[in-house]
Design an enzyme around this catalytic site. Structure first.
Site, PDB file in Angstrom:
ATOM      1  N   HIS A 119       0.870  -1.184   0.000  1.00 31.45           N
ATOM      2  CA  HIS A 119       0.000   0.000   0.000  1.00 31.45           C
ATOM      3  C   HIS A 119       0.906   1.233   0.000  1.00 31.45           C
ATOM      4  CE1 HIS A 119      -2.727   2.962   1.916  1.00 31.45           C
ATOM      5  NE2 HIS A 119      -3.719   2.187   1.516  1.00 31.45           N
ATOM      6  N   ASP A 196       3.107  -4.549   8.083  1.00 30.65           N
ATOM      7  CA  ASP A 196       1.907  -3.727   7.969  1.00 30.65           C
ATOM      8  C   ASP A 196       0.711  -4.672   8.086  1.00 30.65           C
ATOM      9  OD1 ASP A 196      -0.370  -2.529   6.988  1.00 30.65           O
ATOM     10  OD2 ASP A 196       0.530  -1.821   5.118  1.00 30.65           O
ATOM     11  N   GLN A 199      -4.493  -5.105   6.890  1.00 30.95           N
ATOM     12  CA  GLN A 199      -5.520  -5.986   6.332  1.00 30.95           C
ATOM     13  C   GLN A 199      -5.538  -7.358   6.987  1.00 30.95           C
ATOM     14  OE1 GLN A 199      -7.883  -5.078   4.444  1.00 30.95           O
ATOM     15  NE2 GLN A 199      -7.109  -3.082   3.818  1.00 30.95           N
ATOM     16  N   LYS A 222     -10.078  -0.644  10.779  1.00 34.73           N
ATOM     17  CA  LYS A 222     -10.219  -1.815   9.897  1.00 34.73           C
ATOM     18  C   LYS A 222     -10.567  -3.062  10.696  1.00 34.73           C
ATOM     19  CE  LYS A 222      -7.330   0.086   6.373  1.00 34.73           C
ATOM     20  NZ  LYS A 222      -7.854   0.431   5.068  1.00 34.73           N
ATOM     21  N   CYS A 362      -4.791   2.430  -3.702  1.00 30.36           N
ATOM     22  CA  CYS A 362      -3.565   2.956  -3.058  1.00 30.36           C
ATOM     23  C   CYS A 362      -2.413   1.985  -3.224  1.00 30.36           C
ATOM     24  CB  CYS A 362      -3.788   3.246  -1.578  1.00 30.36           C
ATOM     25  SG  CYS A 362      -5.033   4.473  -1.273  1.00 30.36           S
TER      26      CYS A 362
END
Ligand code: PMP
Length: 406
Positions: A119, A196, A199, A222, A362
């Site tokens: 991302h 990261d 998600q 999220k 993104c």
């Protein structure tokens, strides 16, 4: 898993006179009543600034804020709540690392290794660090079905690699990075590893000690929590050594005219009045997830993703990117319909109350790597069910008919 739709008030809404079919959880999740109640309850009953008052209400607010930190620590299986820094978002967590951890970690000629799946928030901060320090940015390629190519990863890791940063789960292809293997390989050459988790956290249990990561970042919004609150997990010695990215009230120990001393980690990173209600809302969201059971959530979503992929692949002219099955994806399916721009797909679906994302998500370097200008993306949350997928597919058939008659 218990039925959860009734916990999400917003799902009763209609869009364009159709029931809301929310399939954009990867952009942001909807919030259950339990989270909204926790935020309201804080403002109704406990609101005061934290870490400064000696009075009871402030102590109660501080307790609630620090309890939220403890909940995040348990959620990630961190060694202690002191490994948890509250930030604004994944983006802020990664920026703080690039600004505060990065400069002591890389110098001219060193290498920062990312993957093509990233991302923008896990690319741009490292580009700026590379430009400032003279370090080199490198990208690991992908296999045919969109997994991180471990052969290429091994090839690109060198003794010059000082930082490796990658997504736990891709926000476009839904693929899961083999974190443990990558961490072990990166540590072998002495690199530090940042993951990261934006998600990942809503879809699978995360254990930062088992994964052996150095840093882990995610966003509250999220994972069924509010916007404006994020998390940075860090290994104790790294957080202790890292400079704050911001300075001001709350994070100091003693302030003189010329210089100041700071609180220990994690508080030295949290300058100014923090997002107290956001942290408490996130704590409630994590309680909610734990109550559903992370393993149960993961199983439920895998089954629904299998169904989604099977039904999508049955639509003529549909190309699905990444794994062609549901069990190798976590929450996300990106695709295109032959001859139809993804924005048109999303616009027509919206007329049917089906809310999906269209664009580059993104992840422009990934789109360029895949040779795609844009895709449609559907993403799942705990509240989605077969009826949502059927409405999506009925909408996609309508899109095809509309463009066939055009
Ligand atoms: N990384 C990934 C993989 C993401 O999907 C996102 C959000 N789309 C981010 C980082 C950034 O999250 P936020 O906007 O909450 O900072």
């Amino acid at each position: 898993m218990k039925t959860v739709r009734s916990d999400f008030e917003i799902l009763k809404k209609t869009i364009n006179n159709q029931p809301l079919t929310y399939l954009d959880t990867a952009a942001t999740s909807q919030k259950p009543n339990q989270v909204l109640a926790a935020i309201q309850n804080y403002y109704l009953k406990d609101n005061a600034n934290v870490h400064r008052g000696v009075y009871t209400l402030s102590e109660q607010a501080t307790q609630a804020y620090e309890d939220a930190r403890t909940k995040v620590g348990h959620f990630l299986n961190a060694p202690s709540a002191r490994n948890i820094v509250f930030t604004r978002s994944t983006t802020e967590s990664l920026n703080w690392l690039a600004q505060s951890f990065g400069p002591g970690q890389v110098e001219a000629g060193d290498e920062i290794l990312l993957t093509y799946l990233e991302h923008h928030s896990n690319i741009v901060p490292w580009q700026v660090l590379a430009q400032k320090t003279g370090a080199k940015l490198k990208y690991v390629g992908l296999t045919e079905d969109g997994q991180v190519d471990l052969v290429d990863f091994a090839d690109q890791l060198t003794t010059k690699t000082k930082i490796v940063s990658f997504a736990h789960v891709s926000n476009v292809l839904g693929t899961l990075a083999p974190v443990k293997k990558m961490v072990a390989m990166a540590h072998e050459v002495g690199a530090r590893v940042i993951v990261d988790g934006a998600q990942a956290v809503a879809h699978l249990p995360v254990d930062v000690q088992d994964l052996d990561v150095d840093f882990y970042a995610f966003s509250g919004h999220k994972v069924y929590g509010p916007t404006g609150i994020g998390v940075l997990y860090g290994r104790t010695e790294l957080l202790e050594a890292m400079e704050p990215a911001q300075y001001g009230g709350e994070m100091i120990e003693k302030v003189g005219l010329e210089s100041s001393t700071f609180q220990p980690a994690p508080w030295k990173f949290e300058a100014g009045t923090p997002n107290i209600a956001g942290a408490i809302g996130l704590g409630a969201a994590l309680d909610y997830m734990q109550e559903l059971g992370l393993a149960q959530v993961s199983d439920y979503e895998t089954d629904l993703m299998e169904e989604t992929v099977t039904k999508l692949l049955a639509i003529p002219g549909l190309t699905l990117y990444g794994p062609q099955n549901g069990h190798d994806r976590y929450g996300v399916a990106a695709f295109n319909l032959a001859g139809v721009h993804p924005h048109d797909v999303a616009t027509i679906l919206d007329q049917e109350g089906v809310e999906v994302r269209a664009g580059h998500h993104c992840a422009q370097p990934l789109m360029a790597y895949l040779g795609l200008p844009a895709t449609v993306r559907v993403s799942l949350g705990v509240y989605n069910n077969s009826a949502d997928i059927d409405r999506l597919c009925a909408g996609l058939h309508q899109v095809r008919e509309y463009f066939a008659n055009d």
